[in-house]
Design a protein around this motif. Structure first.
Motif, PDB file in Angstrom:
ATOM      1  N   PRO A 222      57.497 -32.955 108.241  1.00  0.00           N
ATOM      2  CA  PRO A 222      56.400 -33.169 108.845  1.00  0.00           C
ATOM      3  C   PRO A 222      55.198 -33.630 108.106  1.00  0.00           C
ATOM      4  N   PRO A 223      54.145 -34.356 108.526  1.00  0.00           N
ATOM      5  CA  PRO A 223      53.136 -34.736 107.575  1.00  0.00           C
ATOM      6  C   PRO A 223      52.472 -33.691 106.844  1.00  0.00           C
ATOM      7  N   GLY A 224      52.282 -33.876 105.606  1.00  0.00           N
ATOM      8  CA  GLY A 224      51.501 -32.619 104.997  1.00  0.00           C
ATOM      9  C   GLY A 224      52.126 -31.408 104.710  1.00  0.00           C
ATOM     10  N   LEU A 235      44.466 -31.667  98.710  1.00  0.00           N
ATOM     11  CA  LEU A 235      43.975 -32.822  98.977  1.00  0.00           C
ATOM     12  C   LEU A 235      43.241 -33.085 100.338  1.00  0.00           C
ATOM     13  N   VAL A 236      44.037 -32.688 101.320  1.00  0.00           N
ATOM     14  CA  VAL A 236      43.413 -32.829 102.573  1.00  0.00           C
ATOM     15  C   VAL A 236      42.298 -32.017 102.797  1.00  0.00           C
ATOM     16  N   GLN A 237      42.142 -30.621 102.247  1.00  0.00           N
ATOM     17  CA  GLN A 237      41.177 -30.022 102.156  1.00  0.00           C
ATOM     18  C   GLN A 237      40.104 -30.489 101.437  1.00  0.00           C
ATOM     19  N   ALA A 269      49.143 -39.629 107.345  1.00  0.00           N
ATOM     20  CA  ALA A 269      48.859 -39.143 108.276  1.00  0.00           C
ATOM     21  C   ALA A 269      47.782 -37.999 108.310  1.00  0.00           C
ATOM     22  N   PRO A 270      48.112 -36.988 107.445  1.00  0.00           N
ATOM     23  CA  PRO A 270      47.249 -35.782 107.168  1.00  0.00           C
ATOM     24  C   PRO A 270      45.961 -36.157 106.609  1.00  0.00           C
ATOM     25  N   ALA A 275      39.973 -37.427 107.595  1.00  0.00           N
ATOM     26  CA  ALA A 275      38.806 -38.366 107.569  1.00  0.00           C
ATOM     27  C   ALA A 275      38.067 -38.469 108.880  1.00  0.00           C
ATOM     28  N   LEU A 276      38.969 -38.615 109.852  1.00  0.00           N
ATOM     29  CA  LEU A 276      38.652 -38.730 111.319  1.00  0.00           C
ATOM     30  C   LEU A 276      37.793 -37.375 111.614  1.00  0.00           C
ATOM     31  N   ASN A 277      38.121 -36.201 111.020  1.00  0.00           N
ATOM     32  CA  ASN A 277      37.202 -35.073 111.298  1.00  0.00           C
ATOM     33  C   ASN A 277      35.830 -35.072 110.587  1.00  0.00           C
TER      34      ASN A 277
END
Length: 300
Positions: A222-224, A235-237, A269-270, A275-277
């Protein structure tokens, strides 16, 4: 039961019936703002989950109805009810509640943290809250009523959107105006009682919905998750914490680190979702990540 309690129950029933005329499904509430009817399964530890299939009252928001006869029956079974709850997420309004708490450590002349946070979100994500029903709470908070699309399931959350902002969505309820609680009476803000719940702005709705699941090939992680590990989640956070003016910069930096660490493909994807958020478009996000891939010598 005291006369004042009987009067409160009568008034609560009247307000609940009025709300039902507007298409809002309701349940009786106690002075503690909890459902006034206890579960019929409370003494049966072996009972499985029941959402009212047993035909008895006492299933919380699953008892909610717009049928006047059923509402009267609910209140007759809850003679100590002094308020009513409005179920969220149900047709025709698919109600979403924005619950703005107030600061408890300052005087009332200081703007609440939640109101400021909502304004900052609106500026950052380019939306405005339309004129809609606003309910004033006894503590000085506010409930904003918005209408969601029928195909969107907005989850309940506390503080996820911003500090002091709770969301009432599917499976949740809002205390209706006219309800009396231990702390006072909920009232509609002047000039808003007659309004229908306004349509939730699309940019705000995107913030309220859980991130979409990205389709993945069978056998891949799964992504992330596994390939990225805790470093990838960090990195996502990092991207999610970006403010306007630093969104592309943070996304580019995070994508560079991901590709340098060998987790770039798994984290695309994550990072796009993050970025969309923050307010970037998918096209902008993917272009920035592709630039990071090329910069670090990888194929986007």
């Amino acid at each position: 039961m005291a006369t004042t309690d009987r009067q409160a129950t009568t008034l609560a029933l009247a307000h609940a019936l009025s709300a039902a005329e507007r298409g809002l499904a309701v349940i009786p509430l106690s002075r503690t703002k909890l459902p006034a009817l206890r579960s019929p399964h409370r003494d049966d530890p072996a009972a499985g989950p029941c959402h009212g299939e047993c035909g008895r009252f006492g299933h919380g928001v699953y008892d909610a109805s717009t049928d006047p006869a059923r509402i009267r029956a609910l209140f007759a079974a809850a003679p100590r009810a002094t308020g009513y709850g409005i179920a969220c997420g149900l047709p025709p309004h698919h109600l979403i509640g924005i619950d703005l708490d107030v600061r408890s450590d300052t005087d009332s002349s200081v703007s609440s943290v939640s109101s400021v946070a909502l304004r900052e979100l609106a500026l950052r994500h380019l939306f405005t809250i339309p004129a809609t029903v606003v309910v004033l709470t006894p503590s000085g908070g506010r409930h904003l009523w918005l209408s969601g699309p029928p195909d969107a399931v907005v989850p309940n959350s506390a503080g996820r959107l911003a500090p002091g902002i709770d969301i009432r969505g599917a499976g949740g309820y809002l205390v209706g105006p006219g309800s009396r609680t231990d702390h006072g009476v909920y009232t509609a803000a002047p000039g808003t009682a007659h309004l229908p719940p306004a349509t939730c702005p699309p940019a705000l709705l995107r913030l309220l919905l859980p991130p979409p699941r990205t389709p993945r090939a069978r056998g891949t992680a799964p992504p992330g998750s596994a390939p990225a590990g805790s470093h990838g989640q960090g990195l996502v956070q990092f991207v999610l914490a970006a403010h306007e003016g630093q969104r592309n910069t943070r996304l580019f930096w995070a994508a560079c680190r991901a590709y340098e660490d060998g987790i770039g493909p798994a984290l695309v994807a994550p990072l796009v979702d993050a970025a969309l958020n923050t307010g970037l478009t998918e096209r902008e996000a993917r272009a920035t990540i592709a630039s990071a891939a090329r910069m670090t010598g990888h194929r986007p």
